[in-house]
Design a protein around this motif. Structure first.
Motif, PDB file in Angstrom:
ATOM      1  N   UNK A  44       0.890  -1.159   0.000  1.00 54.46           N
ATOM      2  CA  UNK A  44       0.000   0.000   0.000  1.00 54.46           C
ATOM      3  C   UNK A  44       0.929   1.211   0.000  1.00 54.46           C
ATOM      4  N   UNK A  45       0.406   2.429  -0.167  1.00 52.70           N
ATOM      5  CA  UNK A  45       1.308   3.592  -0.146  1.00 52.70           C
ATOM      6  C   UNK A  45       2.078   3.746   1.164  1.00 52.70           C
ATOM      7  N   UNK A  46       1.652   3.036   2.243  1.00 53.84           N
ATOM      8  CA  UNK A  46       2.270   3.221   3.547  1.00 53.84           C
ATOM      9  C   UNK A  46       2.804   1.919   4.153  1.00 53.84           C
ATOM     10  N   UNK A  54       5.508   5.982   1.718  1.00 48.68           N
ATOM     11  CA  UNK A  54       6.785   5.347   1.372  1.00 48.68           C
ATOM     12  C   UNK A  54       7.117   5.587  -0.100  1.00 48.68           C
ATOM     13  N   UNK A  55       8.365   5.937  -0.358  1.00 46.87           N
ATOM     14  CA  UNK A  55       8.878   6.064  -1.719  1.00 46.87           C
ATOM     15  C   UNK A  55      10.076   5.132  -1.864  1.00 46.87           C
ATOM     16  N   UNK A  56      10.116   4.390  -2.970  1.00 48.71           N
ATOM     17  CA  UNK A  56      11.233   3.483  -3.240  1.00 48.71           C
ATOM     18  C   UNK A  56      12.124   4.102  -4.317  1.00 48.71           C
ATOM     19  N   UNK A  57      13.416   4.228  -4.012  1.00 51.43           N
ATOM     20  CA  UNK A  57      14.401   4.682  -4.992  1.00 51.43           C
ATOM     21  C   UNK A  57      15.253   3.488  -5.413  1.00 51.43           C
ATOM     22  N   UNK A  64      14.230   2.514   0.576  1.00 50.30           N
ATOM     23  CA  UNK A  64      12.866   2.953   0.877  1.00 50.30           C
ATOM     24  C   UNK A  64      12.918   4.107   1.869  1.00 50.30           C
ATOM     25  N   UNK A  65      12.272   5.206   1.494  1.00 52.95           N
ATOM     26  CA  UNK A  65      12.288   6.436   2.279  1.00 52.95           C
ATOM     27  C   UNK A  65      10.849   6.796   2.639  1.00 52.95           C
ATOM     28  N   UNK A  91       5.504  13.924  -0.677  1.00 51.75           N
ATOM     29  CA  UNK A  91       6.730  14.727  -0.727  1.00 51.75           C
ATOM     30  C   UNK A  91       6.750  15.666  -1.933  1.00 51.75           C
ATOM     31  N   UNK A  92       7.541  16.699  -1.813  1.00 52.35           N
ATOM     32  CA  UNK A  92       7.758  17.652  -2.901  1.00 52.35           C
ATOM     33  C   UNK A  92       9.251  17.723  -3.185  1.00 52.35           C
ATOM     34  N   UNK A  93       9.625  17.667  -4.456  1.00 48.48           N
ATOM     35  CA  UNK A  93      11.037  17.764  -4.840  1.00 48.48           C
ATOM     36  C   UNK A  93      11.332  19.165  -5.371  1.00 48.48           C
ATOM     37  N   UNK A  94      12.315  19.799  -4.763  1.00 50.53           N
ATOM     38  CA  UNK A  94      12.736  21.140  -5.163  1.00 50.53           C
ATOM     39  C   UNK A  94      14.067  21.035  -5.892  1.00 50.53           C
ATOM     40  N   UNK A  95      14.160  21.661  -7.044  1.00 50.05           N
ATOM     41  CA  UNK A  95      15.392  21.619  -7.832  1.00 50.05           C
ATOM     42  C   UNK A  95      16.339  22.725  -7.375  1.00 50.05           C
ATOM     43  N   UNK A  96      17.583  22.349  -7.133  1.00 53.91           N
ATOM     44  CA  UNK A  96      18.624  23.306  -6.768  1.00 53.91           C
ATOM     45  C   UNK A  96      19.426  23.628  -8.027  1.00 53.91           C
TER      46      UNK A  96
END
Length: 229
Positions: A27-29, A98-101, A152-153, A159-164
């Motif tokens: 599941x997402x969590x 949860x996000x999987x990289x 897994x994070x 979450x939001x990803x901000x570009x540097x």
């Protein structure tokens, strides 16, 4: 609240038997780990398993004296457990998303509170945020993960990803910062001008500033300041 018969509820929420990747989002969590050997996970994150799996706390000298020293400095927040064996393992952390990289010879740095699990093929090292450890409740540490394999994070909500970008630094609240490009080195600073708005113990706003080129992942939640979602 939805009404279900028992059978309807089972059909809608049961585990997916067809998926057999090493890391799967059941599941997402909830993270499903189809364990064939071993995996590192956040201590206390196991919610269920089947098969022949043994759990061990991270050994005191398992990763050498250098990491032992850093572990002692960061406290229990960095505690890892090792799951070894064969079976299906389910992990979760306070209902966080949860996000999987899937790292491909890459590096990512993760806030220690937001690291859920990673494959043993991934190299890791704990880094202390020395400048703010004494200024933030509970201290802050992060884990740099590099190489190839799945990580897994977790994050509170989406979450939001901000570009540097060069010349365009990104500034974040440490408690809301989940992860960032492994080569970025955040600078810590305090903003005294914010103190009248904050009502926090230090009376200062501690901020992380990321400069260069890469990305920063933030969550709409300040870890350590709120206790419920």
């Amino acid at each position: 609240m939805s009404n279900y018969s028992i059978q309807q509820f089972i059909q809608q929420t049961k585990q997916d038997e067809s998926e057999n990747d090493y890391f799967e989002l059941e599941t997402p969590r909830i993270l499903e780990v189809n364990l064939l050997d071993q995996v590192w996970a956040k201590a206390g994150s196991m919610i269920s398993y089947n098969g022949d799996i043994k759990f061990e706390r991270e050994g005191l000298l398992e990763h050498g004296v250098g990491r032992l020293f850093k572990k002692a400095m960061t406290g229990e927040g960095s505690a890892l457990m090792k799951a070894t064996g064969r079976g299906r393992l389910y992990l979760a952390d306070q209902g966080k998303k949860i996000t999987i990289f899937d790292l491909d010879n890459e590096t990512i740095t993760v806030n220690g509170n937001d690291l859920l699990a990673f494959e043993p093929s991934v190299n890791w090292d704990i880094k202390l945020m020395k400048k703010v450890a004494g200024m933030v409740s509970g201290g802050l540490f992060n884990v740099t993960l590099s190489g190839s394999g799945r990580v897994a994070v977790t994050s509170h909500y989406e979450p939001l990803t901000l570009l540097v970008k060069p010349g365009e630094p990104v500034i974040t609240d440490p408690h809301a910062t989940v992860a960032w490009s492994g080569h970025l080195e955040p600078e810590f600073k305090t903003d005294i001008s914010f103190k009248t708005f904050l009502g926090r113990g230090s009376g200062e706003s501690i901020q992380m500033e990321f400069s260069g080129e890469g990305f920063v992942i933030v969550q709409p939640f300040e870890e350590g300041h709120a206790t419920t979602e």
